[in-house]
Design an enzyme around this catalytic site. Structure first.
Site, short mmCIF file in Angstrom:
data_model
loop_
_atom_site.label_atom_id
_atom_site.label_comp_id
_atom_site.label_asym_id
_atom_site.label_seq_id
_atom_site.Cartn_x
_atom_site.Cartn_y
_atom_site.Cartn_z
N LYS A 128 0.23 -14.71 -2.66
CA LYS A 128 -0.20 -14.63 -1.26
C LYS A 128 -1.66 -15.07 -1.19
O LYS A 128 -2.39 -14.95 -2.17
CB LYS A 128 -0.12 -13.18 -0.77
N ASP A 168 1.63 -17.42 7.38
CA ASP A 168 1.73 -15.98 7.65
C ASP A 168 0.97 -15.82 8.97
O ASP A 168 0.89 -16.79 9.74
CB ASP A 168 1.14 -15.17 6.48
N1 GLU Z 1 4.59 -15.17 5.09
C1 GLU Z 1 6.01 -15.03 4.95
C2 GLU Z 1 6.34 -13.75 4.25
O1 GLU Z 1 5.66 -12.76 4.44
C3 GLU Z 1 6.67 -16.27 4.36
C4 GLU Z 1 6.11 -16.77 3.07
C5 GLU Z 1 6.68 -18.11 2.62
O2 GLU Z 1 7.44 -18.72 3.35
O3 GLU Z 1 6.30 -18.53 1.51
O4 GLU Z 1 7.29 -13.62 3.52
#
Ligand code: GLU
Length: 448
Positions: A128, A168
């Site tokens: 992340k 996100d």
């Molecule tokens: N931000 C999204 C999550 O919390 C998607 C992340 C992604 O697609 O890599 O899972």
């Protein structure tokens, strides 16, 4: 309650080292509590320190992002990428641009992502990233310069086989476009290094809808299996008005429910006649406005200041789709008192531990974020597959795969819950099912 000696020791170490990261501690505590029956059944995990390694990111990158605003003034933000666990695939997870972002927030999100990605059954590790950059009130040109500055540093740490970021909060199609362009310019490489891309340059159909649609597929399946029930005729409270909330509303309505709320960080709207989604889309996707405008445009709708009030609206099903810790104990109690029997999470960690205790005490059907909102990253995984194949699937193909993945998550969670003696517990089941695959891969690959 933590009772297992191994788990207690691991948690105490995290508390000692990361005591200043409350969101990370919260996420770790919930997971470790669920994993107690798992490590009791699998003593081999303790022998090679799986839990100690699971709670420690493989790498944390923290960097300065300097850029120039429209007045010519230099602005400095902080950028992060936490590469948490690569046991089952390249690091994968979104980027969040929000003033509340700090290392602890990104670590909690990255930690959740490990088990979430594992639950999708696709080969993706956990990561992340993000920045404390606040895009609110910034011009398009400022957002572009920020994204370019951010990627100028990030590009040396990511790659299609290493780490694949996505969106996100506040990182959507526009930001992914700017980030992708800058990666391509610096590395001179056209690859699937990011997901959530525009359809013209490698994006997947149904990625935009995936988290919200997936949340409803998960909720519908859990209600079908555990209750013999459905969305048909139900009243639904949804918080947020971003990408997740909008497409959760769209799918819940398509499945026969009435969605009566939408919110943003200033307040919420209640529309007893059912939210008119085209108006919300026009406000939020059309001109990045505030949700208050909805009540000015739609007769009969009310606007209330303060977003937590949304949980006092009577409903059958609540789908929190805004942000972490948006439902506290008092809000959870208000939901129960007003008749809510299902809470499934579109946002990451939207319920405090006290709120979860209220759901459990009152026998609610509780679908935890890492299972219920895994549809977004699942379709990101499908975007990676399409990029590798150099082809694209139709909307219907991707949507059918998404639905099947969400139904599998419900089945796998319930199977794991049963195996570890907590039948029907979707939270324990999600943590256990997601963990076992990662843990076995870690054991097989040796002490790293
Ligand atoms: N931000 C999204 C999550 O919390 C998607 C992340 C992604 O697609 O890599 O899972």
């Amino acid at each position: 309650m933590l009772t297992n000696e191994y788990v207690k020791r691991v948690y105490a170490q995290v508390e000692r080292r990361d005591g200043d990261q409350p969101e990370f501690l919260q996420a770790v505590q919930e997971v470790l509590e669920s994993l107690q029956p798992v490590v009791e059944k699998h003593p081999e995990y303790e022998k090679v320190g799986v839990l100690e390694r699971l709670v420690e990111p493989e790498r944390v990158v923290k960097f300065r992002v300097a850029w120039t605003d429209d007045e010519g003034k230099v602005q400095v933000n902080r950028g992060y990428r936490v590469q948490f666990n690569s046991a089952i695939g390249p690091y994968k997870g979104g980027l969040r641009f929000h003033p509340s972002v700090n290392e602890g927030v990104i670590k909690f999100l990255g930690f959740e992502q490990i088990l979430k990605n594992s639950l999708t059954t696709l080969p993706m590790g956990g990561g992340k990233g993000g920045s404390d950059f606040d895009p609110k009130g910034r011009s398009d040109a400022e957002v572009m310069r920020f994204c370019q500055a951010f990627m100028t540093e990030l590009c040396r740490h990511i790659g299609q086989f290493t780490d694949v970021p996505a969106g996100d909060i506040n990182v959507g199609a526009r930001e992914i476009g700017y980030l992708f362009g800058q990666y391509k310019r610096i590395r001179d490489e056209y690859s699937g290094v990011l997901t959530g891309k525009g359809l013209e340059f490698g994006g997947s159909l149904a990625r935009t809808e995936a988290t919200g649609y997936g949340l409803c597929y998960y909720t519908a399946e859990a209600m079908r299996v555990l209750r013999g029930d459905s969305f048909e005729g139900k009243t639904v409270v949804i918080s947020g008005s971003g990408n997740v909330a909008i497409f959760a509303t769209e799918k819940a309505q398509a499945l026969g429910a009435k969605v009566v709320t939408a919110s943003d960080s200033n307040g919420y709207v209640y529309d007893p006649n059912g939210i008119q989604l085209d108006v919300v889309k026009d406000i939020k996707l059309g001109h990045r406005g505030r949700i208050k405008e909805y009540a000015e445009r739609v007769p009969g709708a009310e606007y209330h200041e303060g977003c937590a009030g949304v949980w006092t609206v009577p409903c059958d099903i609540a789908l929190p789709c805004a942000t972490q810790n948006e439902i506290d104990e008092a809000s959870a109690e208000a939901l129960v008192k007003n008749g809510c029997t299902v809470v499934c999470e579109g946002a990451n960690m939207p319920s405090t531990p006290e709120a979860i205790a209220v759901y459990q005490k009152n026998g609610l059907l509780y679908g935890p974020a890492k299972a219920a909102n895994a549809g977004g990253v699942a379709v990101s995984g499908l975007e990676m597959s399409q990029n590798s194949y150099r082809l694209s699937w139709t909307f219907e193909e991707v949507d059918a795969k998404l639905k099947s993945i969400m139904e599998t998550i419900v089945a796998d969670s319930l199977a794991a819950a049963k195996e570890y003696g907590h039948e029907g517990d979707l939270m324990l089941g999600a943590n256990a099912a997601g963990f076992v695959k990662v843990a076995n891969a870690m054991v097989a690959q040796g002490v790293l």
